[in-house]
Design a protein around this motif. Sequence first.
Motif, short mmCIF file in Angstrom:
data_model
loop_
_atom_site.label_atom_id
_atom_site.label_comp_id
_atom_site.label_asym_id
_atom_site.label_seq_id
_atom_site.Cartn_x
_atom_site.Cartn_y
_atom_site.Cartn_z
N GLN A 125 3.67 -10.90 -8.10
CA GLN A 125 5.06 -10.53 -7.81
C GLN A 125 5.14 -9.51 -6.69
OE1 GLN A 125 7.38 -9.21 -11.25
NE2 GLN A 125 6.28 -10.68 -12.53
N PHE A 126 4.39 -8.42 -6.84
CA PHE A 126 4.57 -7.27 -5.96
C PHE A 126 3.62 -7.23 -4.77
CE2 PHE A 126 5.75 -5.47 -10.31
CZ PHE A 126 7.09 -5.76 -10.14
N TRP A 168 -0.33 -14.42 -32.95
CA TRP A 168 0.99 -13.77 -32.86
C TRP A 168 1.13 -12.98 -31.56
CZ3 TRP A 168 5.64 -14.00 -34.78
CH2 TRP A 168 6.47 -12.90 -34.79
N TRP A 169 0.10 -12.19 -31.23
CA TRP A 169 0.17 -11.40 -30.00
C TRP A 169 0.17 -12.29 -28.76
CZ3 TRP A 169 2.20 -7.67 -32.03
CH2 TRP A 169 1.66 -6.86 -33.01
N ILE A 170 -0.61 -13.36 -28.78
CA ILE A 170 -0.62 -14.28 -27.64
C ILE A 170 0.76 -14.89 -27.43
CG2 ILE A 170 -1.51 -16.52 -26.82
CD1 ILE A 170 -4.20 -15.73 -28.12
N SER A 171 1.42 -15.22 -28.53
CA SER A 171 2.77 -15.80 -28.41
C SER A 171 3.77 -14.80 -27.83
CB SER A 171 3.25 -16.30 -29.78
OG SER A 171 3.57 -15.20 -30.64
N TRP A 172 3.48 -13.50 -27.99
CA TRP A 172 4.36 -12.46 -27.44
C TRP A 172 4.01 -12.11 -25.99
CZ3 TRP A 172 8.28 -8.99 -29.18
CH2 TRP A 172 8.81 -9.32 -30.42
N ALA A 173 2.89 -12.64 -25.50
CA ALA A 173 2.43 -12.27 -24.16
C ALA A 173 3.44 -12.52 -23.05
CB ALA A 173 1.10 -12.96 -23.85
N PRO A 174 4.15 -13.67 -23.03
CA PRO A 174 5.11 -13.88 -21.92
C PRO A 174 6.14 -12.76 -21.82
CG PRO A 174 4.78 -15.91 -23.15
CD PRO A 174 4.09 -14.83 -23.93
N PHE A 175 6.68 -12.36 -22.98
CA PHE A 175 7.71 -11.34 -22.99
C PHE A 175 7.15 -9.95 -22.67
CE2 PHE A 175 9.58 -8.31 -26.34
CZ PHE A 175 10.38 -7.66 -25.41
N VAL A 176 6.18 -9.50 -23.47
CA VAL A 176 5.67 -8.14 -23.31
C VAL A 176 5.01 -7.95 -21.95
CG1 VAL A 176 4.13 -6.38 -24.25
CG2 VAL A 176 5.37 -7.89 -25.80
N SER A 177 4.18 -8.91 -21.54
CA SER A 177 3.47 -8.78 -20.26
C SER A 177 4.42 -8.83 -19.08
CB SER A 177 2.40 -9.87 -20.15
OG SER A 177 1.47 -9.77 -21.19
N MET A 178 5.42 -9.69 -19.16
CA MET A 178 6.41 -9.76 -18.08
C MET A 178 7.14 -8.43 -17.94
SD MET A 178 7.83 -11.83 -15.80
CE MET A 178 7.63 -13.52 -16.30
N PHE A 179 7.49 -7.82 -19.08
CA PHE A 179 8.19 -6.53 -19.03
C PHE A 179 7.27 -5.44 -18.50
CE2 PHE A 179 9.61 -2.51 -20.86
CZ PHE A 179 10.91 -2.47 -20.36
N ILE A 180 6.02 -5.40 -18.99
CA ILE A 180 5.07 -4.40 -18.52
C ILE A 180 4.87 -4.53 -17.01
CG2 ILE A 180 2.65 -3.68 -18.59
CD1 ILE A 180 2.61 -4.45 -21.54
N ALA A 181 4.75 -5.76 -16.53
CA ALA A 181 4.57 -5.99 -15.09
C ALA A 181 5.78 -5.46 -14.32
CB ALA A 181 4.38 -7.48 -14.82
N ARG A 182 6.97 -5.72 -14.83
CA ARG A 182 8.20 -5.35 -14.11
C ARG A 182 8.31 -3.84 -13.92
NH1 ARG A 182 11.36 -3.50 -11.58
NH2 ARG A 182 13.55 -4.00 -11.21
N VAL A 183 7.82 -3.05 -14.89
CA VAL A 183 7.99 -1.59 -14.79
C VAL A 183 6.75 -0.90 -14.22
CG1 VAL A 183 9.62 -1.55 -16.72
CG2 VAL A 183 7.18 -1.20 -17.18
N SER A 184 5.78 -1.68 -13.70
CA SER A 184 4.50 -1.09 -13.27
C SER A 184 4.25 -1.17 -11.77
CB SER A 184 3.35 -1.77 -14.02
OG SER A 184 3.49 -1.61 -15.40
N ASP A 241 0.82 -1.22 0.00
CA ASP A 241 0.00 0.00 0.00
C ASP A 241 0.85 1.27 0.00
OD1 ASP A 241 -2.37 -1.42 -0.05
OD2 ASP A 241 -2.53 -1.52 2.13
N THR A 242 2.07 1.14 0.47
CA THR A 242 2.97 2.32 0.52
C THR A 242 3.81 2.47 -0.74
OG1 THR A 242 4.61 0.95 1.66
CG2 THR A 242 3.12 2.26 3.04
N ASP A 243 3.79 1.48 -1.64
CA ASP A 243 4.60 1.54 -2.86
C ASP A 243 4.07 2.60 -3.82
OD1 ASP A 243 6.23 -0.45 -1.98
OD2 ASP A 243 5.35 -2.04 -3.20
N ARG A 244 4.98 3.25 -4.51
CA ARG A 244 4.62 4.21 -5.53
C ARG A 244 5.42 3.91 -6.81
NH1 ARG A 244 1.23 4.39 -2.55
NH2 ARG A 244 0.16 6.15 -1.54
N PRO A 245 4.95 4.37 -7.99
CA PRO A 245 5.61 4.02 -9.25
C PRO A 245 7.08 4.40 -9.28
CG PRO A 245 3.45 5.00 -9.67
CD PRO A 245 3.72 5.16 -8.20
N GLN A 246 7.87 3.52 -9.91
CA GLN A 246 9.31 3.76 -10.04
C GLN A 246 9.60 4.75 -11.16
OE1 GLN A 246 11.48 0.16 -10.90
NE2 GLN A 246 13.46 1.18 -11.07
#
Length: 497
Positions: free
Chosen positions: A156-157, A318-334, A75-80
């Motif tokens: 994760q978070f 095609w987009w579903i096959s990219w989901a592991p990469f793109v979604s993992m990265f989006i999650a990491r920076v969010s 609850d105390t976390d804020r965007p990086q």
Amino acid sequence: MKKLSKTFYITIGLIILAAGYGALQPESFETVTTTIKSFVASSFGWYYMLLMTFMLILSIFFIFSPYGKIRLGKDTDRPQFSTITWISMLFSAGMGIGLVFYGAAEPLSHYAIDPATAEPNTATAFKESLRQSFFHWGFHVWAMYGVVALSLAFFQFRKDEPALISATLKPIFGRKMEGPWGILVDVLAVFATAFGVSTSLGFGAVQINAGLNYLFGVTIGIVPQVIIIAIVTVLFLASAWSGLSKGIKYLSNTNLILALALLGFVVLLGPTLLIFDMFTDSFGGYLANIVQMSLRTAPLNTTNREWLETWTIFYWAWWISWAPFVSMFIARVSRGRTIKEFITAVLVAPTLLGAIWFSAFGSTAIDIQKRGIADLAQASTELTIFEMFHSMPLPTIISIIAVILIACFFITSADSATFVLGMLSTNGSMTPPNKVKLVWGITLSVIAIILLSVNGLTALQNTIIIAALPFSFVILLMIGSLLMGLKKEVKQTKTKK
């Protein structure tokens, strides 16, 4: 390298087998994968259409549900990262290089070569070309990325689970996800990511080569493409070595600035009024027809069905096959953002940017084609954008910006991929060792070079699309697990109060 997991070794073995098959038997590899891909597209098209529509409905639900207030983190976390930097990261990692590659070529194809339902070279085909491009690159895609990324970020978070696809399934399967079944899920994710990014590197090298040929007369062929990949590899590994907060952050901001500059040139030097009119009219048409477009399978029209399998169903896989990469990265920076803020931004910002981009580049290319200034429809996909620039004022300046932008997107995508692959192959480490990122970076580039040398990118693309089918079932399990976790989270919050 002590942190390497079993996932790493198993996936590397599978990559060597697949890449070896593609290199030694390229024709057989392409024939087999094309046959399987065609079967998947014809038999599961309805499933992909329903799945992607479900993702969009679910995303809208998350925005307005009580879950929207939950923060991805404590609850105390804020965007990086600042909002602008964050959005530029989404844009760069998600599909930036694809927009440059297809920004003019796809609408032009839907207009002059292969319209969805209209007659070629008509006003109806013009409007439909932009609507279909918005559809293929818009809300549905980002809803899917957003939901998968939300599941990853939440566990994760908020729940302190490792950064692994398998970790998101623990509410359903428990500790089984820490054994062979979990490894299987993560291997599938790593395999799809490695080959997906390698294919993108290959296409990126081809388009940079085309741009250099247009600007400086550099020969189009495997030798200059290998040199391009080698140079870009050094650059993205240097960026990966510097870490997420430096390399990818600065590159993503640079990408956004260059993309906006290129977009501005096209809007100002192209048919400006037509671009704004077509954006307004076509985006309205996209919103008005989104339900019908989302569920169209054309079961009684063979020609339309073939178009759907070639374009829409292909894109969804095609987009579903990219989901592991793109979604993992989006999650990491969010980390630190609320679910409502996260889903709203992921859904709206890239979709609007993409729609504006296709309106500018697509309308300009089609206008040039209509007025007979140049026959862009005869150009190869990678050359279309440069042939378009050749018919506009200041062609050299615009083309140079485009080549630099493609290279930057190229570097950012590969940089992001090495980071994600490092996470997935080191038991979910949020800061994978540089040596692991180095190994993955070299692996991605070698795969791209091998398959470019034997014209194997099409077969590789087929392989990724085939891998999308089993991973789509993983996504459905992730959604079920996420809903279980969110429901429990809300209940715990109420208990504390």
